[in-house]
Design a protein around this motif. Sequence first.
Motif, PDB file in Angstrom:
ATOM      1  N   ALA A 236      -9.386   4.457   1.602  1.00 35.98           N
ATOM      2  CA  ALA A 236      -8.190   4.933   2.322  1.00 35.98           C
ATOM      3  C   ALA A 236      -8.524   5.134   3.793  1.00 35.98           C
ATOM      4  O   ALA A 236      -9.692   5.286   4.183  1.00 35.98           O
ATOM      5  CB  ALA A 236      -7.689   6.234   1.710  1.00 35.98           C
TER       6      ALA A 236
ATOM      7  N   GLU B 220       0.831  -1.196   0.000  1.00 33.94           N
ATOM      8  CA  GLU B 220       0.000   0.000   0.000  1.00 33.94           C
ATOM      9  C   GLU B 220       0.872   1.256   0.000  1.00 33.94           C
ATOM     10  O   GLU B 220       2.062   1.206   0.320  1.00 33.94           O
ATOM     11  CB  GLU B 220      -0.928   0.012   1.217  1.00 33.94           C
ATOM     12  CG  GLU B 220      -2.045  -1.021   1.141  1.00 33.94           C
ATOM     13  CD  GLU B 220      -3.092  -0.828   2.211  1.00 33.94           C
ATOM     14  OE1 GLU B 220      -4.295  -0.869   1.874  1.00 33.94           O
ATOM     15  OE2 GLU B 220      -2.715  -0.662   3.398  1.00 33.94           O
TER      16      GLU B 220
ATOM     17  N   CYS C  44      -6.796  10.942  -1.539  1.00 30.70           N
ATOM     18  CA  CYS C  44      -6.953   9.562  -1.061  1.00 30.70           C
ATOM     19  C   CYS C  44      -7.611   8.659  -2.109  1.00 30.70           C
ATOM     20  O   CYS C  44      -8.498   9.086  -2.850  1.00 30.70           O
ATOM     21  CB  CYS C  44      -7.821   9.540   0.201  1.00 30.70           C
ATOM     22  SG  CYS C  44      -6.938   9.976   1.710  1.00 30.70           S
ATOM     23  N   ASN C  45      -7.186   7.418  -2.113  1.00 27.44           N
ATOM     24  CA  ASN C  45      -7.832   6.392  -2.916  1.00 27.44           C
ATOM     25  C   ASN C  45      -9.100   5.904  -2.208  1.00 27.44           C
ATOM     26  O   ASN C  45      -9.263   6.107  -1.004  1.00 27.44           O
ATOM     27  CB  ASN C  45      -6.878   5.209  -3.118  1.00 27.44           C
ATOM     28  CG  ASN C  45      -5.690   5.577  -3.984  1.00 27.44           C
ATOM     29  OD1 ASN C  45      -5.805   6.378  -4.904  1.00 27.44           O
ATOM     30  ND2 ASN C  45      -4.534   4.994  -3.685  1.00 27.44           N
TER      31      ASN C  45
ATOM     32  N   LYS D 284      -1.572  12.505  -6.083  1.00 25.36           N
ATOM     33  CA  LYS D 284      -2.367  11.856  -7.123  1.00 25.36           C
ATOM     34  C   LYS D 284      -1.503  11.394  -8.293  1.00 25.36           C
ATOM     35  O   LYS D 284      -1.746  10.329  -8.872  1.00 25.36           O
ATOM     36  CB  LYS D 284      -3.461  12.821  -7.613  1.00 25.36           C
ATOM     37  CG  LYS D 284      -4.570  13.054  -6.594  1.00 25.36           C
ATOM     38  CD  LYS D 284      -5.649  13.987  -7.124  1.00 25.36           C
ATOM     39  CE  LYS D 284      -6.450  13.327  -8.216  1.00 25.36           C
ATOM     40  NZ  LYS D 284      -7.577  14.189  -8.659  1.00 25.36           N
TER      41      LYS D 284
ATOM     42  N   ASP E 216      -3.235   5.321   0.174  1.00 22.50           N
ATOM     43  CA  ASP E 216      -4.099   4.329   0.823  1.00 22.50           C
ATOM     44  C   ASP E 216      -4.214   4.590   2.325  1.00 22.50           C
ATOM     45  O   ASP E 216      -5.246   4.309   2.933  1.00 22.50           O
ATOM     46  CB  ASP E 216      -3.546   2.921   0.596  1.00 22.50           C
ATOM     47  CG  ASP E 216      -3.460   2.568  -0.873  1.00 22.50           C
ATOM     48  OD1 ASP E 216      -4.483   2.689  -1.576  1.00 22.50           O
ATOM     49  OD2 ASP E 216      -2.360   2.183  -1.333  1.00 22.50           O
TER      50      ASP E 216
ATOM     51  N   GLY F  40      -2.027   8.163  -5.691  1.00 28.00           N
ATOM     52  CA  GLY F  40      -2.926   8.360  -4.563  1.00 28.00           C
ATOM     53  C   GLY F  40      -2.448   7.665  -3.303  1.00 28.00           C
ATOM     54  O   GLY F  40      -1.502   6.874  -3.331  1.00 28.00           O
TER      55      GLY F  40
ATOM     56  N   LYS G  71     -16.183   8.161  -1.151  1.00 26.31           N
ATOM     57  CA  LYS G  71     -14.960   7.401  -1.424  1.00 26.31           C
ATOM     58  C   LYS G  71     -14.716   6.289  -0.411  1.00 26.31           C
ATOM     59  O   LYS G  71     -13.682   5.630  -0.463  1.00 26.31           O
ATOM     60  CB  LYS G  71     -13.755   8.354  -1.446  1.00 26.31           C
ATOM     61  CG  LYS G  71     -13.832   9.389  -2.566  1.00 26.31           C
ATOM     62  CD  LYS G  71     -12.645  10.329  -2.574  1.00 26.31           C
ATOM     63  CE  LYS G  71     -11.404   9.673  -3.109  1.00 26.31           C
ATOM     64  NZ  LYS G  71     -10.287  10.647  -3.262  1.00 26.31           N
TER      65      LYS G  71
END
Length: 321
Positions: free
Chosen positions: A227, A139, A223-224, A199, A205, A203, A250
């Motif tokens: 996350a 990650e 953030c992904n 980004k 995690d 991004g 998200k």
Amino acid sequence: MRAYQVHSPGTQAILAELRPPRPQAGQLGVRIGACGLNFADLLMQRGEYQDTPEAPFTLGMEIAGRVEDIGAGVSGVSVGDRVAVFGGSGGLAEYGVFDAARAVPVPDAMSDIDAAAMQIAYGTSHVALEHKARLQPGETLLVLGAAGGVGLTAVEIGKLMGATVIACARGPEKLQAAKAAGADHLIDAKTEDIREAVKALGGADVVYDPVGGDQFEAAFRACNPEARILIIGFASGDVPRIKANHMLVKNIDVLGFYWGGYLKFRPEVVTDSLAQIFAWYEAGKIKPHVSNVLPLERVEEGLELLRSRASTGKVVITPTP
């Protein structure tokens, strides 16, 4: 003995002469060799910390030293043993009494300075990343304030746990400290757009945030999905507002984290973590980055290093070098 005391919240602490306390049942009396400084000491001096003792009190949260006296009911510790203790306060003094249950044996190869420097900084990052955020190998971990006392440990432990680490700090000197700790990518918070830079790297995690303010907002937006954002502190002085609708869209977790709090309701989380940290130290896998070591009469200079964010690592005071 000498002790650096706060007599009322918001006033200048002073170096006072006090009678050494005696340990009560369940306590140890420790000759303090080293005490780590933390941003929480500044908050405590202002009366703004969540665990500020009633004044007058002695600042200093984490210490290492040698046991000189033992209270009733304490076993497994002898006079002369070296210990590290997170006491919460009382560390900026030549001598202190602390709960024996919080004491951890210090390995022979570890100095008092290293032992005092490791507890909060490494303990915070290890429990936060492993226990709270469940960081997984592979990650991407974004560390804000990556050159500070806890930020550097988050970089170091993140790498040990197999993450790709993005370090964000202010200026080339601080970024080099993060790179030396193992960071894979560097972002200069002074000159770069944090959101766009993260980004561009795929991004985040997990976000480790001891800063707050605008940097939290930028990291949040980078953030992904799924996350986890760790709220460690607010060194910027700005507590951010969290947009719950963005968390929903998200599937982001925002996780409040206070390492010392576990000592009240799940102390084994802290003691197990410190055992792992000290084992890593003995194996040569980690070593605290101590940027400044100062005597007790220069405590205010050390606190100013934290206040101005001028340090590139841990600041340690040696009451009895």
